[in-house]
Scaffold this motif. Structure first.
Motif, short mmCIF file in Angstrom:
data_model
loop_
_atom_site.label_atom_id
_atom_site.label_comp_id
_atom_site.label_asym_id
_atom_site.label_seq_id
_atom_site.Cartn_x
_atom_site.Cartn_y
_atom_site.Cartn_z
N LYS A 97 -2.72 19.99 -2.92
CA LYS A 97 -3.59 19.43 -1.88
C LYS A 97 -3.62 17.79 -1.68
O LYS A 97 -3.55 17.14 -0.76
CB LYS A 97 -4.89 19.94 -1.81
N ALA A 98 -3.75 17.16 -2.97
CA ALA A 98 -3.78 15.80 -3.06
C ALA A 98 -2.38 15.32 -2.71
O ALA A 98 -2.38 14.15 -1.71
CB ALA A 98 -3.86 15.21 -4.65
N THR A 138 0.79 -1.19 -0.09
CA THR A 138 0.02 0.01 0.06
C THR A 138 0.88 1.39 -0.11
O THR A 138 0.51 2.23 -0.76
CB THR A 138 -0.90 -0.08 1.17
N THR A 139 1.99 1.32 0.71
CA THR A 139 2.70 2.46 0.94
C THR A 139 3.34 2.42 -0.60
O THR A 139 3.62 3.71 -0.78
CB THR A 139 3.81 2.04 2.11
N LEU A 179 -6.12 9.54 2.47
CA LEU A 179 -6.04 8.99 1.28
C LEU A 179 -7.33 9.33 0.67
O LEU A 179 -7.52 9.70 -0.57
CB LEU A 179 -5.94 7.37 1.24
N ASN A 180 -8.37 9.38 1.24
CA ASN A 180 -9.67 9.73 0.67
C ASN A 180 -9.77 11.08 0.35
O ASN A 180 -10.29 11.24 -0.95
CB ASN A 180 -10.84 9.36 1.74
N MET A 214 -1.63 12.81 0.53
CA MET A 214 -1.20 11.38 0.41
C MET A 214 0.07 11.17 1.50
O MET A 214 0.23 9.96 1.92
CB MET A 214 -0.69 11.02 -1.07
N ARG A 215 1.00 12.10 1.44
CA ARG A 215 2.16 12.26 2.25
C ARG A 215 1.55 11.92 3.70
O ARG A 215 2.17 10.97 4.60
CB ARG A 215 2.71 13.21 2.30
N LEU A 216 0.34 12.44 4.11
CA LEU A 216 -0.03 12.30 5.49
C LEU A 216 -0.65 10.98 5.68
O LEU A 216 -0.68 10.40 6.79
CB LEU A 216 -1.13 13.52 5.83
N SER A 217 -1.21 10.45 4.41
CA SER A 217 -1.59 8.99 4.85
C SER A 217 -0.66 7.65 4.85
O SER A 217 -1.12 6.89 5.45
CB SER A 217 -2.43 8.50 3.42
N ILE A 218 0.48 8.07 4.63
CA ILE A 218 1.65 6.90 4.61
C ILE A 218 2.37 7.38 6.04
O ILE A 218 3.29 6.66 6.58
CB ILE A 218 2.62 7.04 3.39
#
Length: 118
Positions: free
Chosen positions: A107-108, A28-29, A79-80, A112-116
């Motif tokens: 912003k995306a 996933t990462t 991620l959402n 995404m960086r925050l999600s990992i």
């Protein structure tokens, strides 16, 4: 005797299950990292006003982000949110609005960086 066998079976299978979770997290990462790479390239082209190239890379980023989302056991708000921004960037690129599309790419990428990192 059956109880001992059951306990041993649980202990033996536990590390396999844990390893499978780690592998899925790593996969996933990797997908999210690829999505970030495509998004960064899209952002560069957006800043240069290359709307069609921004669109191409934003779509590729979205494909990877959605694949990562499908692999997750639990939903990821970051991620959402990044997927929402990728969709907005794509829509704006299709309407030939590279500046707005580029802002959504930024912003995306952030989401995404925050999600990992969590």
């Amino acid at each position: 005797m059956k109880l001992i066998g059951l306990i041993l079976a649980m202990l033996i299978s536990a590390p396999v299950s844990a390893n499978e979770s780690v592998a899925a997290t790593g996969e996933t990462t990797a997908l999210i990292t690829e999505a970030i790479d495509y998004a960064e390239t899209a952002q560069i082209h957006g800043k240069a006003g290359h709307t069609s190239t921004l669109l191409e890379y934003a779509q590729e980023s979205l494909t990877h982000a959605q694949a990562a989302e499908k692999k997750l056991a639990n939903t990821s708000p970051h991620l959402n949110e990044s997927i929402k921004h990728l969709n907005e960037a794509i829509e704006n690129a299709r309407q030939n609005h590279p500046e707005t599309a580029t802002r959504h790419m930024e912003k995306a990428i952030e989401q995404m960086r925050l999600s990992i990192t969590k």
